[in-house]
Design an enzyme around this catalytic site. Structure first.
Site, PDB file in Angstrom:
ATOM      1  CB  SER A 186      -0.960   0.011   1.199  1.00  0.00           C
ATOM      2  OG  SER A 186      -1.800  -1.124   1.166  1.00  0.00           O
ATOM      3  NE  ARG A 187       3.318   2.276  -5.022  1.00  0.00           N
ATOM      4  CZ  ARG A 187       3.023   1.115  -5.619  1.00  0.00           C
ATOM      5  NH1 ARG A 187       2.788   0.031  -4.884  1.00  0.00           N
ATOM      6  NH2 ARG A 187       2.955   1.029  -6.928  1.00  0.00           N
ATOM      7  CG  LEU A 188       2.683   3.048   5.598  1.00  0.00           C
ATOM      8  CD1 LEU A 188       2.319   4.518   5.381  1.00  0.00           C
ATOM      9  CD2 LEU A 188       1.746   2.422   6.630  1.00  0.00           C
TER      10      LEU A 188
END
Length: 209
Positions: A186-188
């Protein structure tokens, strides 16, 4: 291109897993990429800046992490060499896609001593010595002229070693900032920055992705 996406699935990066010395951490990541037989595991995208402020970049090969810095070899009279001569501030990025890892180094590049350049040049394959010796890197040249120059030098030096040309040698990039990035779902992403302090120690902190 707007629809090209890839999810990251790596376990991520924690502060506890990082070495206190960012150069040692960098060495670990490069060694792991080499051991995994990734394509060009030592490839780095090097950015330099001209006297008038125009940046340029290209891929070169990292050849060592020692003496407090990162070493690569090239032509001193190439575009990157001329830009480093007027502005030694550089940056490079290494990206290992199968590992979801990226490393960014910011620092200054300075020439290594002649003995180190001689030693590495002599270790290169004969054909690589020849091509480095004849190439006016970054300047216009026809394929026919290049091949003629190769033939001429091969006749003059039919076997290794070929004398190292004065315009070819090494640089060592001494870093004042090193970042380690690890892709996460989730691009975290995980991202840590080391900054060199005045006393030579390193300040480490987590950055937002």
């Amino acid at each position: 291109m707007k629809d090209v996406r890839e999810e990251y699935h790596a376990d991520g990066l924690t502060e506890a897993s990082l070495h206190d010395d960012p150069l040692e951490q960098a060495r670990r990541w490069v060694d792991e990429a080499i051991e995994a037989a990734l394509p060009l595991p030592n490839a780095m995208t090097l950015a330099t800046v001209s006297a008038d402020g125009q940046p340029s970049s290209r891929v070169v090969l990292l050849k060592g992490i020692e003496a407090g810095g990162f070493t690569f070899f090239t032509h001193y009279d190439s575009r990157k060499g001329e830009e480093i001569a007027v502005n030694p501030k550089v940056s490079f990025t290494m990206f290992w896609q199968p590992f979801d890892r990226q490393m960014i180094v910011i620092g200054e590049a300075h020439k290594v001593d002649q003995q180190e350049s001689d030693s590495y040049f002599a270790s290169r394959p004969y054909a690589s010595q020849i091509s480095a010796a004849i190439s006016p890197q970054s300047r216009p040249a026809s394929r026919a002229w290049l091949e003629d120059e190769v033939a001429r030098l091969e006749q003059a030096f039919p076997s290794a070693p070929v004398p190292r040309p004065a315009q070819w040698g090494g640089y060592r990039i001494v870093a004042h900032e090193i970042q380690f990035w690890h892709g996460r779902p989730s691009r975290l992403h995980d991202r840590f920055r080391y900054q060199r302090q005045e006393d030579g120690s390193w300040l480490r902190e987590r950055l937002a992705p």
